[in-house]
Scaffold this active site. Sequence first.
Site, PDB file in Angstrom:
ATOM      1  N   LYS A 133     -18.886 -47.317   4.731  1.00  0.00           N
ATOM      2  CA  LYS A 133     -18.730 -47.489   5.974  1.00  0.00           C
ATOM      3  C   LYS A 133     -19.958 -48.110   6.669  1.00  0.00           C
ATOM      4  O   LYS A 133     -19.871 -48.949   7.464  1.00  0.00           O
ATOM      5  CB  LYS A 133     -18.455 -46.261   6.619  1.00  0.00           C
ATOM      6  CG  LYS A 133     -18.027 -46.521   8.124  1.00  0.00           C
ATOM      7  CD  LYS A 133     -18.298 -44.817   8.827  1.00  0.00           C
ATOM      8  CE  LYS A 133     -19.549 -44.776   9.214  1.00  0.00           C
ATOM      9  NZ  LYS A 133     -19.911 -43.467   9.890  1.00  0.00           N
ATOM     10  N   ASP A 151     -14.104 -45.499   9.906  1.00  0.00           N
ATOM     11  CA  ASP A 151     -14.549 -44.303  10.265  1.00  0.00           C
ATOM     12  C   ASP A 151     -13.298 -43.311  10.317  1.00  0.00           C
ATOM     13  O   ASP A 151     -12.108 -43.735  10.231  1.00  0.00           O
ATOM     14  CB  ASP A 151     -15.566 -44.102  11.214  1.00  0.00           C
ATOM     15  CG  ASP A 151     -14.935 -44.585  12.603  1.00  0.00           C
ATOM     16  OD1 ASP A 151     -13.625 -44.760  12.613  1.00  0.00           O
ATOM     17  OD2 ASP A 151     -15.565 -44.265  13.578  1.00  0.00           O
TER      18      ASP A 151
END
Length: 225
Positions: A133, A151
Amino acid sequence: MKEKLYKDLPRPKLNRAQVAEIYERLCRENPNPRTELNYTNPYTLVVAVALSAQATDIGVNKATRALFEAADTPQAMVDLGEDVVRDHIKTIGLYRNKAKNVVKLSQMILDDFGGEVPTTRDDLEKLPGVGRKTANVVMNEAFGQPTMAVDTHIFRVSNRTGMAPGKNPVEVELNLLRVTPDQYRMGAHHWILLHGRYTCVARTPKCYDCRIADLCRYTPKTPDP
């Protein structure tokens, strides 16, 4: 190759025209979405995103304001040292381990990448405290690559709406890449994240104030309070 990559993913519940309409509406409201983390260069972005795990952007920005004034390059951060970094960020979650990682990743950038933040996902993920991420955020925000940084907000919105379902963040990321029109790829993860942060919130989504409620597959819709 793409067909093989996507064939085992959960099927999106919205068609491509509906997904494009979602992006068109989100884009209309916010044409130039950006991260809400404060940073001054690719290096401080890496640090800020790494610190944001299990912490709010507001909390990270408060902690990094003085930190980045003291050190906004890898060498300056290494010179600052783990103890001082820890003191700067002690208001955010997991600060002890994060301070250690910030100094280690700074040293690795100096030793392995000539003092410059690497631009590829594989190299970014070699840095301590940097996962997929974080790497995707940096590639998109700092280097202009159309990546999808998934996320908790993006995972939730993608599954709730049905636009890009997945059992884990990688499945959601791949499904988003599959269904997102090219013209929206640069801003896609920002639009979805902000929508999840402020409208499609975790406990009680604000369906009554949602600009894409008529397209979303989430039921039952939250009534106007």
